[in-house]
Design a protein around this motif. Sequence first.
Motif, short mmCIF file in Angstrom:
data_model
loop_
_atom_site.label_atom_id
_atom_site.label_comp_id
_atom_site.label_asym_id
_atom_site.label_seq_id
_atom_site.Cartn_x
_atom_site.Cartn_y
_atom_site.Cartn_z
N ASN A 165 0.71 -1.18 0.01
CA ASN A 165 -0.05 0.02 0.12
C ASN A 165 0.79 1.32 -0.15
O ASN A 165 0.68 2.35 -0.56
N ARG A 166 1.99 1.21 0.76
CA ARG A 166 2.85 2.49 0.97
C ARG A 166 3.47 2.89 -0.73
O ARG A 166 3.20 4.07 -0.97
N LEU A 167 3.95 2.01 -1.40
CA LEU A 167 4.47 2.31 -2.64
C LEU A 167 3.26 2.75 -3.63
O LEU A 167 3.28 3.72 -4.18
N THR A 168 2.16 2.20 -3.54
CA THR A 168 0.74 2.44 -4.47
C THR A 168 0.40 3.75 -3.98
O THR A 168 -0.04 4.58 -4.84
N GLU A 169 0.29 4.22 -2.66
CA GLU A 169 0.16 5.48 -2.22
C GLU A 169 0.97 6.30 -2.85
O GLU A 169 0.44 7.38 -3.36
N ALA A 170 2.15 6.40 -2.99
CA ALA A 170 3.10 7.33 -3.37
C ALA A 170 3.07 7.51 -4.85
O ALA A 170 2.86 8.45 -5.30
N MET A 171 2.70 6.41 -5.74
CA MET A 171 2.45 6.16 -6.87
C MET A 171 1.34 7.12 -7.25
O MET A 171 1.39 7.86 -8.10
N THR A 172 0.15 7.04 -6.42
CA THR A 172 -0.96 8.02 -6.40
C THR A 172 -0.62 9.27 -6.54
O THR A 172 -1.01 10.07 -7.46
N LEU A 173 -0.02 9.95 -5.48
CA LEU A 173 0.43 11.13 -5.58
C LEU A 173 1.23 11.70 -6.88
O LEU A 173 0.86 12.77 -7.46
N PHE A 174 2.14 10.73 -7.05
CA PHE A 174 3.09 11.40 -8.31
C PHE A 174 2.09 11.39 -9.43
O PHE A 174 2.31 12.36 -10.31
N ALA A 175 1.24 10.46 -9.54
CA ALA A 175 0.60 10.35 -10.97
C ALA A 175 -0.51 11.58 -11.15
O ALA A 175 -0.73 12.15 -12.49
N VAL A 176 -1.02 11.71 -9.88
CA VAL A 176 -1.92 12.95 -9.73
C VAL A 176 -1.39 14.23 -10.15
O VAL A 176 -1.89 15.22 -10.65
N ALA A 177 -0.19 14.40 -9.35
CA ALA A 177 0.67 15.62 -9.70
C ALA A 177 0.84 15.76 -11.17
O ALA A 177 0.91 16.94 -11.81
N CYS A 178 1.37 14.72 -12.00
CA CYS A 178 1.58 14.79 -13.35
C CYS A 178 0.21 15.06 -14.08
O CYS A 178 0.22 15.88 -15.20
N ALA A 179 -0.82 14.40 -13.73
CA ALA A 179 -2.04 14.90 -14.21
C ALA A 179 -2.47 16.13 -14.17
O ALA A 179 -3.10 16.83 -15.10
N GLY A 180 -2.31 16.78 -13.09
CA GLY A 180 -2.83 18.07 -12.81
C GLY A 180 -2.01 19.28 -13.75
O GLY A 180 -2.58 20.33 -14.00
N LEU A 181 -0.83 18.81 -14.24
CA LEU A 181 -0.13 19.87 -14.76
C LEU A 181 -0.73 20.06 -16.36
O LEU A 181 -0.68 21.03 -16.96
N PHE A 182 -1.36 18.74 -16.76
CA PHE A 182 -1.99 19.00 -18.40
C PHE A 182 -2.90 19.77 -18.59
O PHE A 182 -2.87 20.73 -19.53
N PRO A 183 -3.99 19.90 -17.70
CA PRO A 183 -5.01 20.73 -17.87
C PRO A 183 -4.54 22.39 -17.67
O PRO A 183 -5.03 23.42 -18.62
N LEU A 184 -3.52 22.66 -16.85
CA LEU A 184 -3.03 23.73 -16.70
C LEU A 184 -2.21 24.31 -17.97
O LEU A 184 -2.43 25.73 -18.61
N LEU A 185 -1.47 23.42 -18.59
CA LEU A 185 -0.46 23.69 -19.81
C LEU A 185 -1.61 23.79 -20.94
O LEU A 185 -1.18 24.67 -21.89
N HIS A 186 -2.90 23.10 -20.74
CA HIS A 186 -3.61 23.30 -21.96
C HIS A 186 -4.59 24.47 -22.03
O HIS A 186 -5.34 24.98 -23.00
N LEU A 187 -4.54 25.31 -21.04
CA LEU A 187 -5.26 26.47 -20.86
C LEU A 187 -4.74 27.61 -21.89
O LEU A 187 -5.64 28.49 -22.20
N GLY A 188 -3.57 27.58 -22.31
CA GLY A 188 -3.19 28.61 -23.28
C GLY A 188 -2.65 29.75 -22.46
O GLY A 188 -1.45 30.12 -23.06
N ARG A 189 -3.06 30.06 -21.35
CA ARG A 189 -2.33 31.07 -20.51
C ARG A 189 -2.37 30.45 -18.96
O ARG A 189 -3.28 30.76 -18.28
#
Length: 469
Positions: free
Chosen positions: A127-151
């Motif tokens: 569970n520890r490894l997978t929880e860390a994986m969750t945090l890193f994956a969501v951090a990666c995910a959160g970047l893309f809508p921001l970059l896609h905003l144009g501004r």
Amino acid sequence: MPDEELQPSHVTERRPAVALLGYPTQILAPGQTYASVTEEISSIVLTRKHPRSWWFGFAIAFGLLMMFLFAVTVLLFRGVGIWGINIPVAWGFAIVNFVWWVGIGHAGTFISAILLLLLQKWRTAINRLTEAMTLFAVACAGLFPLLHLGRPFVFFWLFPYPDTMDLWPQFRSPLVWDVFAVSTYFTVSLIFWYVGLLPDLATLRDRATTRPKQWIYGMLALGWRGSAVHWQRHQSLYLLLAGLATPLVLSVHSVVSFDFAVAMVPGWHSTIFPPYFVAGAIYSGFAMVLNILIPIRKLYGLEGLIPMRYLNNMANVMLATGWMVTYGYIMEAFMAWYSGDVFERSMMWNRAFGPYGWVFWMLILFNCVIPQLLWSRRVRTNLVGLFCVALFINVGMWIERFVIVISSLSRDFTPSAWHIFIPTKWDLMTLFGSMGLFFTLLFLFIRFLPLMSISEVRKLVSEEKEAKP
């Protein structure tokens, strides 16, 4: 007070002789003790020399991260025109990557929270490894809508904050729903992960041999002493957070699916999307866990703490969720025919036999056909075979998001507006660069924090002893 005295009555029950779907029944390998578990896990952080493969993998991941930073820098200077997006395909790789990363982030919380509430002990060592994986994956995910905003520098406009112009976000926009869903999921997952980490940080503090390490781990442990009061409050909070995180697993990807379902684009306007997306998220999340766990298990010699039963159980979960995803594909095709809507029928025909038809059939092969190998016990117990099947699923689930986003947009209602999307090198650099960010964070996590829960694995040792006749 010893851990076993604080355990509820159910943990002392004898396990069944035969597990569901066959085998094997043992939670940990024979010969594990409290001392061996503590030494084996904590030594990875404190004393053991990291293998060359760790440095090699970290160098590759860090190189990809630098490529990602370069691509993002160019994007900020030149705008989203460097991507292959056009009209009508205004959503390209950025949204495909966003949905894919959010999906990968689901397995960690699923393993930790839902399986904890279901009293599944096999989750404990992973569970520890997978929880860390969750945090890193969501951090990666959160970047893309921001970059896609144009501004992206005005991303805070998506938040409802009081300002002098009395302007509020458009609450009917699914992109605003994403802000609340993803940020809530990340916050609860982070707190859940950190609370579970507290006893292990205290263990590292007590075993550290240098003063700086003792000071850093001591600060992070928040004064943990392992008293009965500490354990009682820790367990109550941990269960409470598990209860909070469980509905979030189901809700966050449902909200992400609303990005598509509330639109009138053929291929998107479907009520099956929320359960279909959640099943796909757990499917790809477990596949990513296996792709990470199998090499780490071999690299650090953790076969005794992560027996084949755990990998077998994850393969069974993938098999079940794979059929849910396949059912979703079948229902999409059936509803396109049954609805009598000419645009839906045209979209489905175009999806299978249009310009992206070969991508669609790759999707069926990777997500529906190849995972059926998991019915075989030989595949489930073969590490190379299991790793390859999980890798196909990960690729297949990214392709699924590509098919949903790109093929539907490229041919919408007006044939004169049809346009083919071709990714540019910047699209590819952001995709593979985000993987660099994910794996760089993962390598650093393995280097500085215990990748398995020491306290929970020790609890399993006590249960193994009590279960013996």
